[in-house]
Enzyme design. Sequence first.
Site, PDB file in Angstrom:
ATOM      1  N   HIS A 160      33.627 107.710   9.531  1.00 27.27           N
ATOM      2  CA  HIS A 160      33.883 107.400  10.953  1.00 27.27           C
ATOM      3  C   HIS A 160      32.578 107.241  11.724  1.00 27.27           C
ATOM      4  CE1 HIS A 160      37.976 108.848  10.031  1.00 27.27           C
ATOM      5  NE2 HIS A 160      37.345 109.823   9.399  1.00 27.27           N
ATOM      6  N   SER A 200      10.807  88.493  19.469  1.00 32.82           N
ATOM      7  CA  SER A 200      11.590  87.971  20.579  1.00 32.82           C
ATOM      8  C   SER A 200      10.725  86.999  21.369  1.00 32.82           C
ATOM      9  CB  SER A 200      12.033  89.131  21.465  1.00 32.82           C
ATOM     10  OG  SER A 200      12.261  88.684  22.783  1.00 32.82           O
ATOM     11  N   LYS A 232       9.656  93.557  20.581  1.00 32.35           N
ATOM     12  CA  LYS A 232      10.810  93.476  19.693  1.00 32.35           C
ATOM     13  C   LYS A 232      10.450  93.133  18.249  1.00 32.35           C
ATOM     14  CE  LYS A 232      14.629  93.820  20.527  1.00 32.35           C
ATOM     15  NZ  LYS A 232      15.576  92.868  21.116  1.00 32.35           N
ATOM     16  N   GLU A 265      21.369  90.653  10.312  1.00 29.41           N
ATOM     17  CA  GLU A 265      22.415  90.124  11.193  1.00 29.41           C
ATOM     18  C   GLU A 265      23.008  88.848  10.611  1.00 29.41           C
ATOM     19  OE1 GLU A 265      20.981  89.984  15.372  1.00 29.41           O
ATOM     20  OE2 GLU A 265      19.435  91.300  14.601  1.00 29.41           O
TER      21      GLU A 265
END
Length: 458
Positions: A155, A276, A282, A289
Amino acid sequence: MTLWSGRFSESMDSTLWDLSESYSFDHVLYHHDIMGSKAHVRGLQSAGLLSEADTQILLSTLDQIELEFDRGIFVRAGSDEDIHMAIERRATELAGDIGARIHTARSRNDQVATTLRLFTRDALDQLARSVLDLVLALGEVGAKTPGAYLPGYTHLQRAQPVLLTHHLNAHAWSLLRDVERMLDTRERVDVSPLGAGAIAGTSLPIDPEVSARELGFHETFANSMDAVSDRDFVVETLFDLALLGVHLSRMGEELVLWTSAEFNFAQLGDAFTTGSSMLPQKKNSDVAELARGKSGRLVGNLTGLLVTLKGLPLSYNRDLQEDKEPLFDSIRTAHLVLASLAGAYRSLSFRTEVAARAADDSTLVAIDIAEQLVSENVPFRQAHEMVGHLVAEAIERGVSLREVVESSPEFERFSDLFAEGAALQRRVSPGGAGPLPARRQEERLQARISQLSARLQD
Ligand code: ARG
């Protein structure tokens, strides 16, 4: 003029041409189509339908066409509807009347099914190899940080400490099932449809076994209608890749979490991250992803083809041409994700201390206290309840479970359970997450890898 224009008085409307031509995407099949044609030529010869001399001319003509493709100098004619017609047209250009014999006792319907099976058979082999390489990459991550451990989650809540190798091996096992599934699919791909003709076979004395043997197919079709209309092998391949995609997506999601500042368990190498355009600080895990994102098209390609096939009457229908783009796309996508994820894992540095600190969270010892009570003959449900009270007390007092246990005369004897890494050591049952069962698992994993690699060599 197309090769089939004999009965037509008007040429095809350009809108239909644009809709129906498939050369623009199926030219990638040239190698396998030529392979199929060469086997067909040998079959014609053995049936007495081609002389020895014509056979040799056709075979070397096909070799020459293949070379033209290899070198990127093959020129598509305006009338080349698909790869099959392009090759036949060129063979006739090069070998004249002899070239015009190549399509004897063959239809594009059995031809395209043959070509696509040959292509898919090779693609599955290559994909299975790439998946095995990703499994090796996972092994390398574990080997770089021996003994590393982290919290295992259920969970997405910390549950119990697990060895990093155990965690990574969980992915490895699912990937090995993917390899096994691909090899199983490969067996059903490995059936020759060549000789089925357009739908019902031919009046000419061909023996489909001859070309099947020539192509190294394991079996020959039993039913010509099934042979030309069956695309189960494409669906199965797309399913295998969709499920693989789901596995890769889950791995990607995990890397996104691990490399976030919130988890901070791992860092990807600079070569596998992106910056970024606006925020200078970043370092994004785009590779992970995209591993997650690309799964969408893998699933979509599968469902798309299933819908295309549903409701098709026997046997060949032009709808079947819609099998190729999803297949090519899924194969390409899977290769891209597999290769970049393997690289990403190889570039990964695991933050052993951060992960161990999280895994040594004292509440994760709760189950060990309960199990210790069980070994003192307390029924498990009562032990669970007792430790539950300790946890509640810790929450109430705003202290750690360890402090509650150490300050309680009744439970203080369990203090040792809170030592760093102790809970991990105690995961001793077979297949469990601790160091003791790890060796047995590693043996089983290596045995499975060897078994699948051997199957891949066959
Ligand atoms: N390009 C076609 C396909 O991919 C080849 C078969 C065409 N056959 C036909 N009878 N029109 O399915």
